[in-house]
Design a protein around this motif. Sequence first.
Motif, PDB file in Angstrom:
ATOM      1  N   SER A  99      22.743  19.676   8.070  1.00  0.00           N
ATOM      2  CA  SER A  99      21.780  18.608   7.783  1.00  0.00           C
ATOM      3  C   SER A  99      21.776  18.314   6.281  1.00  0.00           C
ATOM      4  O   SER A  99      22.090  19.165   5.457  1.00  0.00           O
ATOM      5  N   ALA A 100      21.432  17.098   5.980  1.00  0.00           N
ATOM      6  CA  ALA A 100      21.377  16.673   4.580  1.00  0.00           C
ATOM      7  C   ALA A 100      20.224  17.381   3.875  1.00  0.00           C
ATOM      8  O   ALA A 100      19.191  17.645   4.488  1.00  0.00           O
ATOM      9  N   PRO A 101      20.416  17.696   2.600  1.00  0.00           N
ATOM     10  CA  PRO A 101      19.309  18.318   1.865  1.00  0.00           C
ATOM     11  C   PRO A 101      18.131  17.353   1.777  1.00  0.00           C
ATOM     12  O   PRO A 101      18.323  16.138   1.828  1.00  0.00           O
ATOM     13  N   PRO A 102      16.921  17.885   1.674  1.00  0.00           N
ATOM     14  CA  PRO A 102      15.775  16.979   1.562  1.00  0.00           C
ATOM     15  C   PRO A 102      15.896  16.110   0.320  1.00  0.00           C
ATOM     16  O   PRO A 102      16.389  16.549  -0.710  1.00  0.00           O
ATOM     17  N   ARG A 103      15.460  14.877   0.457  1.00  0.00           N
ATOM     18  CA  ARG A 103      15.508  13.950  -0.674  1.00  0.00           C
ATOM     19  C   ARG A 103      14.404  14.286  -1.653  1.00  0.00           C
ATOM     20  O   ARG A 103      13.288  14.585  -1.277  1.00  0.00           O
ATOM     21  N   ARG A 104      14.754  14.250  -2.900  1.00  0.00           N
ATOM     22  CA  ARG A 104      13.768  14.458  -3.953  1.00  0.00           C
ATOM     23  C   ARG A 104      13.128  13.123  -4.263  1.00  0.00           C
ATOM     24  O   ARG A 104      13.776  12.087  -4.213  1.00  0.00           O
ATOM     25  N   ARG A 105      11.875  13.173  -4.613  1.00  0.00           N
ATOM     26  CA  ARG A 105      11.216  11.943  -5.024  1.00  0.00           C
ATOM     27  C   ARG A 105      10.372  12.229  -6.244  1.00  0.00           C
ATOM     28  O   ARG A 105       9.828  13.311  -6.412  1.00  0.00           O
TER      29      ARG A 105
END
Length: 132
Positions: A3-9
């Motif tokens: 799975s893709a790493p969580p997106r940073r915001r």
Amino acid sequence: MASAPPRRRSIFRPCIDLHDGQVKQIVGGTLSDTTPDTLKLISQSAGDFARIYKDRGLEGGHIIKLGGGGNDAAAKEALQVWPGTSQIGGGVNVENAKEWLDAGAGKFSLERLQATASVVGKERLVVDMRDT
């Protein structure tokens, strides 16, 4: 498939820096009395900025009293606009902490301090409560 790493915001943390009772922007990263051009005067009051932040729902900011006179009144003006949503810094001590909380500053969170210490190590944190 991994799975893709969580997106940073990024989260904008509103800030009201006060010097001599006026909102100022620090330019160049430091405040120095020897180079007065490091501060840019902002024409709006601390209360005006607090209203802008309130209108946009920007919580979790801070009001910092950098130096000079008149900062307490300006800080309290901002806190009254939207109580409980901003932290206060600069000259807060055991004698006046309750006054600032009563004026509308956000509460101190021991739980958040402990959680941060558990991640970064308590030896790397500074909670400065000296009266100097």
